[in-house]
Design an enzyme around this catalytic site. Structure first.
Site, PDB file in Angstrom:
ATOM      1  N   GLY A  31     -23.588 -48.591  91.757  1.00 31.47           N
ATOM      2  CA  GLY A  31     -24.614 -48.316  92.764  1.00 31.47           C
ATOM      3  C   GLY A  31     -25.783 -47.555  92.170  1.00 31.47           C
ATOM      4  N   ALA A  32     -26.594 -46.925  93.057  1.00 30.53           N
ATOM      5  CA  ALA A  32     -27.852 -46.283  92.650  1.00 30.53           C
ATOM      6  C   ALA A  32     -28.669 -47.294  91.832  1.00 30.53           C
ATOM      7  CB  ALA A  32     -27.597 -44.987  91.881  1.00 30.53           C
ATOM      8  N   HIS A  37     -30.688 -53.008  86.973  1.00 29.49           N
ATOM      9  CA  HIS A  37     -29.692 -53.793  87.718  1.00 29.49           C
ATOM     10  C   HIS A  37     -30.326 -55.070  88.285  1.00 29.49           C
ATOM     11  CE1 HIS A  37     -27.764 -49.673  88.199  1.00 29.49           C
ATOM     12  NE2 HIS A  37     -26.812 -50.381  87.637  1.00 29.49           N
ATOM     13  N   LEU A 188     -33.582 -47.451  81.282  1.00 29.51           N
ATOM     14  CA  LEU A 188     -33.285 -47.172  82.683  1.00 29.51           C
ATOM     15  C   LEU A 188     -31.800 -46.840  82.843  1.00 29.51           C
ATOM     16  CD1 LEU A 188     -35.294 -49.747  84.814  1.00 29.51           C
ATOM     17  CD2 LEU A 188     -35.999 -47.578  83.832  1.00 29.51           C
ATOM     18  N   SER A 190     -29.098 -44.840  86.037  1.00 27.92           N
ATOM     19  CA  SER A 190     -29.004 -44.110  87.310  1.00 27.92           C
ATOM     20  C   SER A 190     -29.042 -42.611  87.060  1.00 27.92           C
ATOM     21  CB  SER A 190     -27.718 -44.490  88.041  1.00 27.92           C
ATOM     22  OG  SER A 190     -27.663 -45.882  88.202  1.00 27.92           O
TER      23      SER A 190
END
Ligand code: PAF
EC number: 6.3.2.1
Length: 278
Positions: A31-32, A37, A188, A190
């Site tokens: 997630g995040a 992603h 990148l 999270s």
């Protein structure tokens, strides 16, 4: 844009997947979700095709966090994640609770990552890769994809997943996707959300170091490491290593990988780059 089917249980997942007969591709996440992603989701769509099924799993896996690590404060943003998946045309989001994925409690039997699991990231995070491989094996077996896509940013993870699938004859194709970077080179992640303004300003030194190292490849391994080390400023370096591109150690020539881990404040950053040695 249609909303993805959200499956919270194994049964819901099975039902959601029963509808498609074409190729399936999975992107596993905690997630995040960020732009990196999204690139994975687009690559998954390319693999699965317009008629295929793209699955995103969202699960913060307790098994891969050590005591004192950031499991509790790991960013959780399900609504925003779902909106990102809808935006990218994802078909199915599998977001199980911990009890759904580990119904018998902490698994007693786990996937052993072997010697590479105790090196590099594994040296600092004991048990991390057994936790990663165990959840990845479970998610592969639950989503039964033709393709599973992972970012090259976590290069050791990608390498171990490839080895697991090869060594255990798991019938899934693992694809690596190049790292997505900010304009100043920062990979990148999270966890970049944790960085203060000063730490954020120091963080791109990892990417600068890797580029400098790769650019010095013609001079051989020592030149690569020296060029990279000179650029690593304002962060506390855990390791800077040059290995074969399968992460084996030993005499180095040809395709290699330069890997770095460093702390900016309390946040641990990792990054890597391909190096073409003479
Ligand atoms: O890379 C990650 O986000 C995680 O390690 C993964 C592959 C989703 C397993 O929990």
């Amino acid at each position: 844009m249609t909303d993805p089917i959200v499956a919270r249980t194994r049964d819901e997942l099975t039902e959601a997947l029963a509808q498609g007969e074409n190729e399936t591709a999975v992107v596993m996440t905690m997630g995040a979700l960020h732009a990196g992603h999204r690139v994975l989701m687009r690559a998954a769509r390319e693999q699965a095709g317009d008629d295929g099924t793209v699955i995103v799993t969202i699960f913060v896996n307790p098994l891969q966090f050590g005591p004192g690590e950031d499991f509790d404060r790991y960013p959780r943003a399900f609504d925003a994640d779902l909106a990102a998946c809808a935006d990218e045309g994802v078909d199915v989001v599998f977001a199980p609770a911990t009890e759904e994925l580990y119904p018998y409690g902490e698994p007693l039997v786990r996937v052993d990552p072997g010697p590479l699991g105790t090196q590099l990231e594994g040296a600092v995070r004991p048990g991390h890769f057994a936790g990663v491989l165990t959840v990845v094996a479970k998610l592969l077996n639950l989503t039964v994809p033709h393709y599973a896509l992972f970012g090259e940013k976590d290069y050791q993870q990608l390498t171990l997943i490839r080895r697991m699938v090869a060594d255990l004859d798991l019938p899934y194709e693992i694809l690596g996707v190049p790292t997505v970077r900010e304009a100043d080179g920062l990979a990148l992640s999270s966890r970049n959300l944790y960085l203060s303004a000063d730490e954020r300003a120091a963080a791109p030194s990892l990417a600068r170091a890797l580029t400098a190292g790769a650019d010095a490849a013609a001079g051989g391994p020592d030149a690569v490491l020296a060029a990279a080390r000179a650029e690593l400023t304002g962060v506390d370096v855990d390791y800077l290593e040059l290995r074969g591109d399968d992460l084996a150690t030993g005499p180095l020539s040809g395709p290699a990988r330069l890997l770095v881990a460093a702390r900016a404040g309390a946040t641990r950053l990792i990054d890597n780059i391909a190096v073409d040695l003479p």
